[in-house]
Write a protein that holds these residues in place. Structure first.
Motif, PDB file in Angstrom:
ATOM      1  N   VAL A 116       0.815  -1.209   0.000  1.00  0.00           N
ATOM      2  CA  VAL A 116       0.000   0.000   0.000  1.00  0.00           C
ATOM      3  C   VAL A 116       0.849   1.261   0.000  1.00  0.00           C
ATOM      4  O   VAL A 116       0.558   2.232  -0.710  1.00  0.00           O
ATOM      5  CB  VAL A 116      -0.955  -0.012   1.214  1.00  0.00           C
ATOM      6  N   GLU A 117       1.937   1.246   0.782  1.00  0.00           N
ATOM      7  CA  GLU A 117       2.730   2.477   0.909  1.00  0.00           C
ATOM      8  C   GLU A 117       3.391   2.887  -0.403  1.00  0.00           C
ATOM      9  O   GLU A 117       3.677   4.070  -0.609  1.00  0.00           O
ATOM     10  CB  GLU A 117       3.792   2.314   2.007  1.00  0.00           C
ATOM     11  N   ARG A 118       3.631   1.929  -1.293  1.00  0.00           N
ATOM     12  CA  ARG A 118       4.235   2.259  -2.590  1.00  0.00           C
ATOM     13  C   ARG A 118       3.249   2.112  -3.744  1.00  0.00           C
ATOM     14  O   ARG A 118       3.569   2.489  -4.868  1.00  0.00           O
ATOM     15  CB  ARG A 118       5.469   1.379  -2.842  1.00  0.00           C
ATOM     16  N   GLY A 119       2.088   1.521  -3.482  1.00  0.00           N
ATOM     17  CA  GLY A 119       1.064   1.416  -4.512  1.00  0.00           C
ATOM     18  C   GLY A 119       1.332   0.362  -5.559  1.00  0.00           C
ATOM     19  O   GLY A 119       1.030   0.567  -6.739  1.00  0.00           O
ATOM     20  N   HIS A 120       1.867  -0.805  -5.144  1.00  0.00           N
ATOM     21  CA  HIS A 120       2.190  -1.876  -6.092  1.00  0.00           C
ATOM     22  C   HIS A 120       1.526  -3.193  -5.679  1.00  0.00           C
ATOM     23  O   HIS A 120       1.129  -3.378  -4.523  1.00  0.00           O
ATOM     24  CB  HIS A 120       3.703  -2.104  -6.159  1.00  0.00           C
ATOM     25  N   ALA A 121       1.473  -4.127  -6.639  1.00  0.00           N
ATOM     26  CA  ALA A 121       1.107  -5.515  -6.368  1.00  0.00           C
ATOM     27  C   ALA A 121       2.400  -6.288  -6.166  1.00  0.00           C
ATOM     28  O   ALA A 121       3.228  -6.365  -7.075  1.00  0.00           O
ATOM     29  CB  ALA A 121       0.301  -6.096  -7.523  1.00  0.00           C
ATOM     30  N   LEU A 122       2.580  -6.846  -4.975  1.00  0.00           N
ATOM     31  CA  LEU A 122       3.873  -7.395  -4.576  1.00  0.00           C
ATOM     32  C   LEU A 122       3.830  -8.907  -4.396  1.00  0.00           C
ATOM     33  O   LEU A 122       2.974  -9.447  -3.695  1.00  0.00           O
ATOM     34  CB  LEU A 122       4.304  -6.729  -3.263  1.00  0.00           C
ATOM     35  N   HIS A 123       4.743  -9.601  -5.070  1.00  0.00           N
ATOM     36  CA  HIS A 123       5.077 -11.000  -4.791  1.00  0.00           C
ATOM     37  C   HIS A 123       3.985 -12.017  -5.079  1.00  0.00           C
ATOM     38  O   HIS A 123       3.946 -13.086  -4.464  1.00  0.00           O
ATOM     39  CB  HIS A 123       5.552 -11.157  -3.361  1.00  0.00           C
ATOM     40  N   GLY A 124       3.077 -11.722  -6.001  1.00  0.00           N
ATOM     41  CA  GLY A 124       2.185 -12.757  -6.497  1.00  0.00           C
ATOM     42  C   GLY A 124       0.943 -12.989  -5.666  1.00  0.00           C
ATOM     43  O   GLY A 124       0.520 -12.147  -4.870  1.00  0.00           O
ATOM     44  N   LEU A 125       0.360 -14.190  -5.835  1.00  0.00           N
ATOM     45  CA  LEU A 125      -0.946 -14.505  -5.253  1.00  0.00           C
ATOM     46  C   LEU A 125      -0.933 -15.769  -4.399  1.00  0.00           C
ATOM     47  O   LEU A 125      -1.975 -16.143  -3.850  1.00  0.00           O
ATOM     48  CB  LEU A 125      -1.976 -14.684  -6.386  1.00  0.00           C
ATOM     49  N   ALA A 126       0.201 -16.431  -4.285  1.00  0.00           N
ATOM     50  CA  ALA A 126       0.241 -17.729  -3.604  1.00  0.00           C
ATOM     51  C   ALA A 126       0.815 -17.675  -2.200  1.00  0.00           C
ATOM     52  O   ALA A 126       0.764 -18.672  -1.478  1.00  0.00           O
ATOM     53  CB  ALA A 126       1.056 -18.728  -4.442  1.00  0.00           C
ATOM     54  N   HIS A 127       1.330 -16.524  -1.780  1.00  0.00           N
ATOM     55  CA  HIS A 127       2.085 -16.500  -0.529  1.00  0.00           C
ATOM     56  C   HIS A 127       1.219 -16.554   0.727  1.00  0.00           C
ATOM     57  O   HIS A 127       1.715 -16.841   1.808  1.00  0.00           O
ATOM     58  CB  HIS A 127       2.994 -15.267  -0.485  1.00  0.00           C
ATOM     59  N   TRP A 128      -0.095 -16.270   0.619  1.00  0.00           N
ATOM     60  CA  TRP A 128      -0.999 -16.455   1.755  1.00  0.00           C
ATOM     61  C   TRP A 128      -1.956 -17.610   1.525  1.00  0.00           C
ATOM     62  O   TRP A 128      -2.883 -17.824   2.322  1.00  0.00           O
ATOM     63  CB  TRP A 128      -1.784 -15.183   2.060  1.00  0.00           C
ATOM     64  N   ALA A 129      -1.786 -18.370   0.465  1.00  0.00           N
ATOM     65  CA  ALA A 129      -2.640 -19.535   0.216  1.00  0.00           C
ATOM     66  C   ALA A 129      -2.276 -20.667   1.176  1.00  0.00           C
ATOM     67  O   ALA A 129      -1.120 -20.806   1.591  1.00  0.00           O
ATOM     68  CB  ALA A 129      -2.476 -20.011  -1.227  1.00  0.00           C
ATOM     69  N   ASP A 130      -3.266 -21.473   1.524  1.00  0.00           N
ATOM     70  CA  ASP A 130      -3.045 -22.630   2.393  1.00  0.00           C
ATOM     71  C   ASP A 130      -2.787 -23.839   1.502  1.00  0.00           C
ATOM     72  O   ASP A 130      -3.711 -24.488   1.017  1.00  0.00           O
ATOM     73  CB  ASP A 130      -4.276 -22.851   3.277  1.00  0.00           C
ATOM     74  N   TRP A 131      -1.509 -24.123   1.254  1.00  0.00           N
ATOM     75  CA  TRP A 131      -1.125 -25.232   0.396  1.00  0.00           C
ATOM     76  C   TRP A 131      -1.431 -26.566   1.092  1.00  0.00           C
ATOM     77  O   TRP A 131      -1.548 -26.630   2.316  1.00  0.00           O
ATOM     78  CB  TRP A 131       0.358 -25.163   0.062  1.00  0.00           C
ATOM     79  N   SER A 212      25.618  -6.823 -13.350  1.00  0.00           N
ATOM     80  CA  SER A 212      24.694  -5.698 -13.521  1.00  0.00           C
ATOM     81  C   SER A 212      23.649  -5.709 -12.417  1.00  0.00           C
ATOM     82  O   SER A 212      23.371  -6.744 -11.810  1.00  0.00           O
ATOM     83  CB  SER A 212      23.980  -5.782 -14.877  1.00  0.00           C
ATOM     84  N   TYR A 213      23.091  -4.527 -12.185  1.00  0.00           N
ATOM     85  CA  TYR A 213      21.976  -4.422 -11.245  1.00  0.00           C
ATOM     86  C   TYR A 213      20.897  -3.548 -11.877  1.00  0.00           C
ATOM     87  O   TYR A 213      21.149  -2.808 -12.838  1.00  0.00           O
ATOM     88  CB  TYR A 213      22.433  -3.838  -9.899  1.00  0.00           C
ATOM     89  N   LEU A 214      19.680  -3.635 -11.324  1.00  0.00           N
ATOM     90  CA  LEU A 214      18.557  -2.866 -11.839  1.00  0.00           C
ATOM     91  C   LEU A 214      18.384  -1.618 -10.981  1.00  0.00           C
ATOM     92  O   LEU A 214      18.059  -1.709  -9.795  1.00  0.00           O
ATOM     93  CB  LEU A 214      17.284  -3.708 -11.813  1.00  0.00           C
ATOM     94  N   GLU A 215      18.599  -0.460 -11.587  1.00  0.00           N
ATOM     95  CA  GLU A 215      18.384   0.801 -10.885  1.00  0.00           C
ATOM     96  C   GLU A 215      16.883   1.035 -10.736  1.00  0.00           C
ATOM     97  O   GLU A 215      16.095   0.764 -11.649  1.00  0.00           O
ATOM     98  CB  GLU A 215      19.009   1.951 -11.675  1.00  0.00           C
ATOM     99  N   VAL A 216      16.462   1.512  -9.554  1.00  0.00           N
ATOM    100  CA  VAL A 216      15.059   1.801  -9.294  1.00  0.00           C
ATOM    101  C   VAL A 216      14.942   3.183  -8.661  1.00  0.00           C
ATOM    102  O   VAL A 216      15.921   3.728  -8.139  1.00  0.00           O
ATOM    103  CB  VAL A 216      14.429   0.743  -8.359  1.00  0.00           C
ATOM    104  N   THR A 217      13.742   3.742  -8.699  1.00  0.00           N
ATOM    105  CA  THR A 217      13.526   5.034  -8.064  1.00  0.00           C
ATOM    106  C   THR A 217      13.606   4.886  -6.547  1.00  0.00           C
ATOM    107  O   THR A 217      13.274   3.831  -5.988  1.00  0.00           O
ATOM    108  CB  THR A 217      12.162   5.617  -8.451  1.00  0.00           C
ATOM    109  N   ASP A 218      14.027   5.931  -5.876  1.00  0.00           N
ATOM    110  CA  ASP A 218      14.201   5.875  -4.431  1.00  0.00           C
ATOM    111  C   ASP A 218      12.883   5.766  -3.686  1.00  0.00           C
ATOM    112  O   ASP A 218      12.804   5.113  -2.646  1.00  0.00           O
ATOM    113  CB  ASP A 218      14.952   7.117  -3.934  1.00  0.00           C
ATOM    114  N   ASP A 219      11.838   6.407  -4.215  1.00  0.00           N
ATOM    115  CA  ASP A 219      10.589   6.474  -3.461  1.00  0.00           C
ATOM    116  C   ASP A 219       9.725   5.231  -3.609  1.00  0.00           C
ATOM    117  O   ASP A 219       9.261   4.661  -2.618  1.00  0.00           O
ATOM    118  CB  ASP A 219       9.792   7.723  -3.866  1.00  0.00           C
TER     119      ASP A 219
END
Length: 373
Positions: A116-131, A212-219
């Motif tokens: 929420v703080e950055r306004g993105h969808a993070l890390h997929g849809l399976a990480h809170w699923a009950d496998w 190499s690395y991926l440069e990203v915005t600071d905010d």
């Protein structure tokens, strides 16, 4: 917290009881914690040659991993809500989808925003699923989960994971199969926080052969573009150096994969794929470990006493996110180094870079190994 019960004796409500298939002469030491089910889900414990892996069903999470009693990852309790993404499997995308929006086949999709703080969808849809734990042996367990179509991700995937302890530590293999209609965009990664030994991240040395690395915005950490690691102070880990107070939350690529034998004695790859790249169920596999994936890259985290931990993976994971775990809570701040081998970079649903595209019936497999030294 409930005590572990032999896995064959007590089924978990709502799940398929695991099948115990011990190796000849080996006791079925895998256990399953049940009734009541812990907060982090059903638990499986694997042990072999000084290694002990504790697995939780929620998020198919590696909850703890030790060697001769020494932590190799930052653990958490079975009756604790998992802190963030600690030890979880990430699918059907790793890292961020910027603004949670992407376009596929001419249709714009909107994912739920869980960062929420950055306004993105993070890390997929399976990480809170009950496998569901499908099978457990003394040193091997498997779990599965079916991702159903939704507005933001309208594809059906059958996800499965195998954890296996061997002489070289814990190998995890995650496989996704498109069991629905349409070509599905896909990516995956693990999210362990590696622990070298005494102290915190600042006290350890890190070695990663990435150019190499991926440069990203600071905010908002929105991708800008790849740059040579030498362009940013402290980001060239190719010869290894102390982390100190360096802040890192970046993806690295152009990895130096050295030669390694990724096949077993019978010619099958470590994840159960056949030499021709087909998955264990016979479906064609995209990116399955095989001849083209035999080379491995190894990241190493070393404590001051010379002990440490390595993580290695194959070419099906050409990216790796590294994060120094900077947190406002003192008990969580820089206590482990997140090393997350990824099939694709952040925001691959928009850039398309290294994005896996699974046609109906196709599978993708990726594996990684965590080893103590």
């Amino acid at each position: 917290m409930s005590e572990p019960t032999p896995v064959a004796d007590v089924p978990v409500p709502g799940t398929t009881p695991p099948v115990v298939e011990p190796a000849p002469g080996a006791p079925p030491t895998a256990t399953l914690t049940t009734s009541p089910v812990p907060v982090s889900g059903a638990q499986v414990v694997l042990e072999r040659d000084g290694y002990r892996a504790e697995l939780a069903a929620v998020g198919a999470t590696l909850r703890a991993l030790t060697f001769e009693g020494r932590d190799l990852v930052v653990p958490f309790a079975a009756d604790q809500v998992r802190p963030g993404f600690r030890g979880a499997l990430l699918a059907p995308w790793p890292n961020r989808v910027t603004d949670g929006r992407y376009e596929r086949d001419g249709v714009e999709r909107q994912l739920a925003l869980n960062e929420v703080e950055r306004g993105h969808a993070l890390h997929g849809l399976a990480h809170w699923a009950d496998w569901t734990f499908d099978q457990a042996q003394a040193a091997r367990a498997s779990a599965s989960f079916v991702l159903v179509p939704s507005d933001g991700y309208p594809w059906r995937l059958a996800l499965s994971v195998v954890y296996e302890l061997g002489d070289d530590g814990l190998t995890t293999t995650v496989t996704a199969r498109n069991v629905g209609e349409g070509t599905a965009p896909y990516g995956t990664a693990p999210h362990p926080y590696l622990v070298a030994g005494e102290g915190r991240v600042d006290d350890w040395t890190f070695d990663l052969p990435a150019a190499s690395y991926l440069e990203v915005t600071d905010d908002r950490l929105v991708p800008v573009g790849t740059r040579p690691v030498g362009d940013r102070e402290g980001f060239d880990f190719r010869e290894g150096h102390a982390i100190g107070d360096l802040f890192v939350d970046h993806a690295f690529t152009d990895l130096d994969f050295g030669p390694a034998d990724g096949t077993s004695a019978d010619g099958a790859s470590a994840d159960g794929a056949s030499p021709d790249g087909a998955s264990a169920d016979g479906a064609p596999a995209v990116g399955a470990p095989g001849e083209a994936q035999e080379a491995r890259v190894t990241a190493t985290v070393t404590a001051r006493d010379g002990h440490g931990v390595t993580m290695s993976w194959g070419r099906e994971l050409p990216w790796v996110q590294v994060h120094t775990a900077d947190r406002p809570e003192p008990e969580n701040d820089r206590v482990g180094l997140a090393v997350e081998p990824m099939t694709c970079p952040p925001d691959a649903f928009n850039s398309g870079h290294d994005l896996v595209l699974l046609a109906p019936g196709e599978s993708h497999a990726a594996s990684w190994t965590i080893t103590a030294f």
